[in-house]
Write a protein that holds these residues in place. Structure first.
Motif, short mmCIF file in Angstrom:
data_model
loop_
_atom_site.label_atom_id
_atom_site.label_comp_id
_atom_site.label_asym_id
_atom_site.label_seq_id
_atom_site.Cartn_x
_atom_site.Cartn_y
_atom_site.Cartn_z
N ILE A 192 0.82 -1.22 0.00
CA ILE A 192 0.00 0.00 0.00
C ILE A 192 0.85 1.27 0.00
CG2 ILE A 192 -2.02 -1.08 1.05
CD1 ILE A 192 -1.16 0.03 3.74
N GLY A 193 2.17 1.12 -0.15
CA GLY A 193 2.97 2.29 -0.42
C GLY A 193 4.13 2.59 0.50
N ALA A 194 4.37 1.77 1.54
CA ALA A 194 5.49 2.05 2.43
C ALA A 194 6.81 1.85 1.68
CB ALA A 194 5.44 1.14 3.64
N HIS A 195 7.72 2.80 1.84
CA HIS A 195 9.04 2.67 1.23
C HIS A 195 9.88 1.62 1.95
CE1 HIS A 195 7.67 6.73 0.04
NE2 HIS A 195 8.39 6.54 -1.05
N GLU A 196 9.65 1.51 3.25
CA GLU A 196 10.38 0.54 4.07
C GLU A 196 9.42 -0.01 5.12
OE1 GLU A 196 14.34 0.25 6.99
OE2 GLU A 196 13.72 2.17 6.13
N VAL A 197 9.60 -1.28 5.49
CA VAL A 197 8.76 -1.90 6.50
C VAL A 197 9.64 -2.56 7.55
CG1 VAL A 197 6.88 -3.51 6.97
CG2 VAL A 197 6.99 -2.37 4.75
N ILE A 198 9.35 -2.27 8.82
CA ILE A 198 10.08 -2.86 9.93
C ILE A 198 9.19 -3.90 10.61
CG2 ILE A 198 11.12 -2.43 12.21
CD1 ILE A 198 11.79 0.40 11.22
N ASP A 199 9.68 -5.13 10.70
CA ASP A 199 8.99 -6.20 11.39
C ASP A 199 9.35 -6.09 12.88
OD1 ASP A 199 8.11 -8.56 12.54
OD2 ASP A 199 9.13 -9.88 11.11
N THR A 206 12.94 1.61 17.97
CA THR A 206 13.50 2.68 18.81
C THR A 206 15.00 2.49 19.06
OG1 THR A 206 13.07 1.59 20.94
CG2 THR A 206 11.28 2.90 19.98
N GLN A 207 15.55 1.38 18.58
CA GLN A 207 16.95 1.08 18.87
C GLN A 207 17.83 1.03 17.62
OE1 GLN A 207 18.22 0.77 21.88
NE2 GLN A 207 16.34 0.72 23.08
N ASN A 208 17.28 1.32 16.44
CA ASN A 208 18.06 1.13 15.21
C ASN A 208 18.84 2.37 14.78
OD1 ASN A 208 16.14 2.79 14.01
ND2 ASN A 208 15.01 1.08 13.07
N GLY A 209 18.73 3.46 15.49
CA GLY A 209 19.53 4.65 15.20
C GLY A 209 19.00 5.55 14.10
N ALA A 226 11.09 6.33 24.71
CA ALA A 226 11.80 5.57 23.69
C ALA A 226 11.42 6.05 22.30
CB ALA A 226 11.49 4.08 23.83
N CYS A 227 10.16 6.41 22.11
CA CYS A 227 9.69 6.88 20.80
C CYS A 227 10.38 8.19 20.41
CB CYS A 227 8.18 7.06 20.81
SG CYS A 227 7.25 5.50 20.86
N ARG A 228 10.63 9.04 21.38
CA ARG A 228 11.27 10.32 21.06
C ARG A 228 12.70 10.14 20.56
NH1 ARG A 228 8.52 11.82 25.78
NH2 ARG A 228 6.69 13.10 25.31
N ARG A 229 13.31 9.00 20.89
CA ARG A 229 14.67 8.76 20.43
C ARG A 229 14.75 8.63 18.91
NH1 ARG A 229 15.36 5.09 25.01
NH2 ARG A 229 15.00 3.33 23.62
N VAL A 230 13.66 8.26 18.27
CA VAL A 230 13.69 8.08 16.82
C VAL A 230 13.38 9.38 16.08
CG1 VAL A 230 12.88 5.72 17.18
CG2 VAL A 230 11.26 7.44 16.40
N LEU A 231 13.07 10.44 16.81
CA LEU A 231 12.69 11.70 16.18
C LEU A 231 13.88 12.63 15.99
CD1 LEU A 231 9.36 12.50 18.06
CD2 LEU A 231 9.58 11.79 15.67
#
Length: 328
Positions: A192-199, A206-209, A226-231
């Protein structure tokens, strides 16, 4: 007419399938013959009166007994009759709306200002999947998230009702979209259009940098800190929902995120269409995207009207891709 009436809080068995009087449209109201509706977390939260803290909040379900006795916040159908002040619709028109209640019945009265013509491309079943979920995604991305073309957006819970619309809307807005979902829905989210999908069963987002301009959090599966770390430093965290609970969840998750918002560089917002006053305008914006082929409802499963309790029970278990709809 036939309707499912909620007289006291409880499980789907608390819904009484019975005959009640057909409603009469008041001034400015439209009587809709319901052809399809949908079930979603909003319905079972109201059905169970959970979380309990919500009963104390303005606009909550009611302290001891339900304020809303006929659930169903999505409606697609045909105009049966109109009140004397209605000018835009007439009997026979095909329409859809998010009236917040009344969809679990053969007829529902809807304010003219909440109603919009049904997209011609969609069946009643597909149209019933749109209002609450798609408007939540739209408000979360466009209004709360202030998403701009070229920005990077992460959608946590990308395979659910809101998530499947959010992926498509963000893509239509020109964003670079990453979706987070379980292993069984990776192909769906990509399709449906995601450029990338994380399983999420293999990787903690939140840990992938990686960093994003906007996180639309439908799942509430990770703490706000933890969510703010990805922003990015000036990124935006928009909360839609989270796992349910009897006392606080998901309200507690939202409150904790909003409470620290003044003390961090990232913005925090909440996608709330229940209190939105622009629902008709939002439905029309979604109709334009639908007619242009930029978004299509993902309908996972359809139930007949008399099986609404089974549909709610199925949806309440979670992990349902797309939407669960009801046909009348």
């Amino acid at each position: 007419m036939k309707a499912f009436v909620l007289r006291s809080y409880g499980s789907p068995d608390a819904l009484d399938f019975t005959d009640i009087d057909k409603p009469v449209p008041g001034d400015g109201e439209v009587l809709v013959r319901v052809r399809a509706t949908s079930v979603q977390p909003y319905d079972w939260h109201m059905m169970r009166g959970e979380p309990y803290i919500a009963r104390l909040m303005p606009g909550g379900p009611g302290l001891r007994r339900p304020k809303i006795t006929i659930l169903g916040a999505d409606v697609a159908g045909e105009v049966e009759a109109v009140g004397k002040d209605v000018t835009e619709f007439r009997p026979g028109d095909e329409v859809f709306a998010m009236p917040k209640q009344g969809g679990f019945a053969e007829y529902a009265c809807v304010q003219e200002g909440e109603l919009a013509p049904k997209p011609e491309k969609l069946s009643f079943e597909q149209a019933a999947a749109v209002p609450m979920a798609a408007m939540t995604a739209l408000v979360g991305l466009r209004d709360e998230g202030r998403l701009q073309p070229g920005q990077k957006v992460l959608i946590n819970g990308a395979s659910g009702g809101v998530g499947t619309f959010a992926v498509q809307i963000a893509r239509a807005m020109g964003a670079e979209v990453t979706g987070v979902c379980g292993a069984g829905n990776v192909d769906l989210v990509r399709s449906i259009g995601a450029h990338e999908v994380i399983d999420y069963t293999k990787e903690d987002f939140t840990q992938n940098g990686r960093r994003y301009d906007l996180l639309l959090d439908n799942a509430g599966s990770r703490p706000p800190s933890a969510c703010r770390r990805v922003l990015a430093r000036k990124g935006t965290y928009v909360i839609v929902g989270g796992p349910g609970g009897r006392w606080l969840k998901p309200v507690g998750h939202m409150i904790s995120a909003l409470a620290v918002s003044p003390f961090v560089s990232q913005r925090t917002g909440r996608a709330d269409v229940i209190r939105c006053t622009e629902n008709k305008r939002n439905l029309m914006a979604l109709t334009e995207l639908i007619e242009d082929g930029k978004i299509t409802p993902v309908v996972a499963r359809s139930y007949p009207f008399e099986d609404i309790p089974a549909a709610i029970e199925h949806q309440e278990k979670g992990h349902t891709p797309g939407k669960v709809v009801i046909t009348l």
